[in-house]
Design a protein around this motif. Structure first.
Motif, PDB file in Angstrom:
ATOM      1  N   GLY A 102       0.810  -1.388  -0.158  1.00  0.00           N
ATOM      2  CA  GLY A 102       0.087   0.025   0.048  1.00  0.00           C
ATOM      3  C   GLY A 102       0.897   1.386   0.182  1.00  0.00           C
ATOM      4  N   SER A 216      -7.307   2.880   2.123  1.00  0.00           N
ATOM      5  CA  SER A 216      -5.806   2.896   1.718  1.00  0.00           C
ATOM      6  C   SER A 216      -6.005   2.363   0.478  1.00  0.00           C
ATOM      7  CB  SER A 216      -4.977   2.441   2.615  1.00  0.00           C
ATOM      8  OG  SER A 216      -5.046   1.115   2.568  1.00  0.00           O
ATOM      9  N   GLN A 218      -4.873  -0.753  -0.133  1.00  0.00           N
ATOM     10  CA  GLN A 218      -5.226  -2.122   0.169  1.00  0.00           C
ATOM     11  C   GLN A 218      -6.804  -2.308   0.021  1.00  0.00           C
ATOM     12  OE1 GLN A 218      -4.253  -2.584   4.472  1.00  0.00           O
ATOM     13  NE2 GLN A 218      -2.270  -3.459   3.973  1.00  0.00           N
TER      14      GLN A 218
END
Ligand SMILES: Cc1cc2nc3c(=O)[nH]c(=O)nc-3n(C[C@H](O)[C@H](O)[C@H](O)COP(=O)(O)OP(=O)(O)OC[C@H]3O[C@@H](n4cnc5c(N)ncnc54)[C@H](O)[C@@H]3O)c2cc1C
Length: 492
Positions: A102, A216, A218
């Protein structure tokens, strides 16, 4: 393998998703950790107010951006660990970067700002701005999940008292005050404020990761990339070399490390195409060293040049007692003072989430700073160095003063001198926004293809020549969207 991506930040995540969607198998190599497993406290990420083993990249002492408070130094010893925030020290500047799957999206404030079009055209004149604003900025904003705070909620939320005080002072001095979009889930934050969701922004989480609320990479690009079934990721693997392979493609040397940073295995991988997405500093360091040591001898002389700090400079102001900024402060900034056109500064009204009333207003300014530094290989030390000078921040300080000297004069207030040392007003020792080092249309062609070695690409913040006039990740994402679309249609 067809494609290897070095790094899992914005540029790398865009490349992986779009390549996979086009049917190309992708392997991503990331030196940081996966950040998908809770620690002993049940949380994946540590709180900003209590840094621990998870917080810093291979340091034995924390290096907090705000080093002092009320005269007291804040840093403390921590065990050496592959933590989430790297405070990378060069001669004249500390460059903060996210480490892990990330990249910077793990640690940043999520401020997702599209620059004014006339400013973009000045930054990257070789890029068709109409295409960027018609197609790629909208695509990036959608892919990142960007949205703006509900203005009605902003007016009443206790956790944004500091931003409302910032607005009042800006407007009384005649400065334009703007809301800044973010990738934080604003509905989640409303539930935090209402006490119906676990607090993250309202618990001061940000610099060492957010356990809830923040989208994020992710949760966005990387989740979609993984869902294609074509993307694999190796965390705790660091790329140390890329060189042409006999028979075509490239041999990529990768060191597997443990959480103390020790190398536990060295691996060789082969790929037809290699995408450098290790961030401005990571990509520049690799390319400069690989050129100088002969692994990639045909890279051109622009490699390592054009690096800037996005003009970052920080300061605080001491308010009067009637301008309390609030004990409870959301760690997610939501507004800024735009004096770019008149004074070369865009100042975000930043939180100071200490849990106590500080009567302080705190700002991170992005300024027009003309200085550009260069990375170079030092054979004697075996390191890549950066020739940025601390004194080069002076134009940034001058630009920030166009805002804050005026506000202080109008309000009868003064600068804080206790946040970056003792009697030190300006946070001029750091940047959160490294940009450049393999600039578009200079070290690469107009789409990020590195000159000299076909099949090698740069697709991260290294492409942008040192400044974006606002926070950079939306521009990095949009430029990556533009470049990968071209690369997929013409090179694969
Ligand atoms: C504290 C902080 C706050 C910020 N706030 C904002 C904000 O609010 N808004 C905004 O727009 N920007 C913000 N930024 C900046 C933003 O996060 C960066 O501009 C962005 O992450 C850069 O994207 P990138 O794709 O170029 O690289 P990165 O996101 O830096 O990703 C590069 C990745 O490559 C990995 N890597 C490096 N070298 C190697 C190697 N040799 N082998 C394997 N992997 C490697 C790194 O570990 C990293 O994960 C902030 C940054 C920080 C540090």
């Amino acid at each position: 393998m067809p494609a290897l991506v070095i790094g899992t930040g914005y540029g790398g995540s865009v490349a992986a998703l779009r390549l996979a969607e086009a049917g190309v198998d992708v392997h991503m190599v990331e030196m940081g950790m996966a950040w998908d497993t809770p620690g002993s406290d049940g949380k994946i990420f540590a709180n900003t107010t209590s840094p621990d083993v998870r917080s810093y990249w291979l340091r034995t002492r924390t290096k907090q951006p705000l080093s002092n408070f009320l005269g007291f130094p804040l840093d403390k010893d921590v065990p050496r660990h592959t933590g989430i925030l790297d405070a990378e020290e060069f001669g004249g500047i500390i460059v903060y970067q996210g480490r892990g799957v990330g990249g910077g999206s793990l640690v940043n404030g999520g401020m997702a700002v599209t620059p004014r079009r006339e400013n973009f055209a000045a930054v990257l004149p070789s890029v068709d701005a109409a295409e960027m604003y018609g197609t790629y900025y909208p695509r990036a904003n959608a892919g990142l999940g960007v949205s703006t705070i509900d203005p009605a909620w902003f007016e009443t939320a206790e956790c944004y008292r500091y931003a409302r005080v910032g607005r009042k002072h800006a407007q009384r001095s005649g400065f334009p005050f703007v809301f800044v979009p973010d990738v934080y889930d604003w509905d989640y934050m409303k539930r935090e404020a209402a006490g119906t969701a676990t607090k993250s922004a309202l618990a001061g989480e940000i610099l060492y990761g957010n356990n809830h609320g923040k989208k994020s990479l992710q949760q966005t690009y990387l989740a979609r990339a993984k869902a294609t079934g074509r993307v694999t990721i190796s965390p705790l693997h660091k790329v140390t070399s890329v060189a042409p392979a006999t028979g075509g493609g490239y041999t990529v040397t990768v060191e597997q490390i443990n959480t103390s940073g020790d190398t536990t295995a060295t691996k060789a991988m082969t790929a037809d195409k290699v995408f450098f997405a290790a961030g401005s500093v990571g990509t520049s360091k690799l390319l400069v060293r690989l050129k100088a040591t002969g692994a990639l001898p045909r890279l051109n002389g622009e490699v390592g040049k054009g690096w800037g700090d996005n003009g970052n400079v920080m300061c605080g102001r001491a308010n009067h007692m009637w301008d309390a900024t609030g004990k409870l402060q959301s760690s997610i900034p939501t507004a800024g003072i735009d004096n770019w056109a008149a004074g070369g500064a865009f100042a975000e009204v930043a939180p100071l989430p200490t849990g106590i009333e500080t009567y302080a207003s705190f700002y991170l300014s992005i300024t027009r700073n003309p200085h550009r530094a260069q990375f170079s290989w030092n054979a004697a030390t075996g390191r890549v160095e950066l020739n940025w000078q601390t004194a080069w921040k002076q134009p940034s300080i001058d630009a920030a003063k166009t805002i804050f000297d005026k506000i202080n004069a109008k309000e009868g207030t003064i600068y804080r001198t206790d946040l970056f040392g003792t009697y030190k007003i300006w946070g001029d020792h750091l940047t959160y926004h490294p940009l450049g080092g393999a600039v578009l249309d200079k070290a690469t062609d107009n789409y990020g293809r590195l000159y000299g070695h076909p099949g090698l690409y740069v697709i991260d913040g290294a492409l942008i020549p040192g400044n974006t006039s606002v926070n950079p990740f939306v521009t990095i994402t949009a430029l990556a969207e533009r470049n990968i679309e071209k690369i997929i249609t013409t090179d694969l």
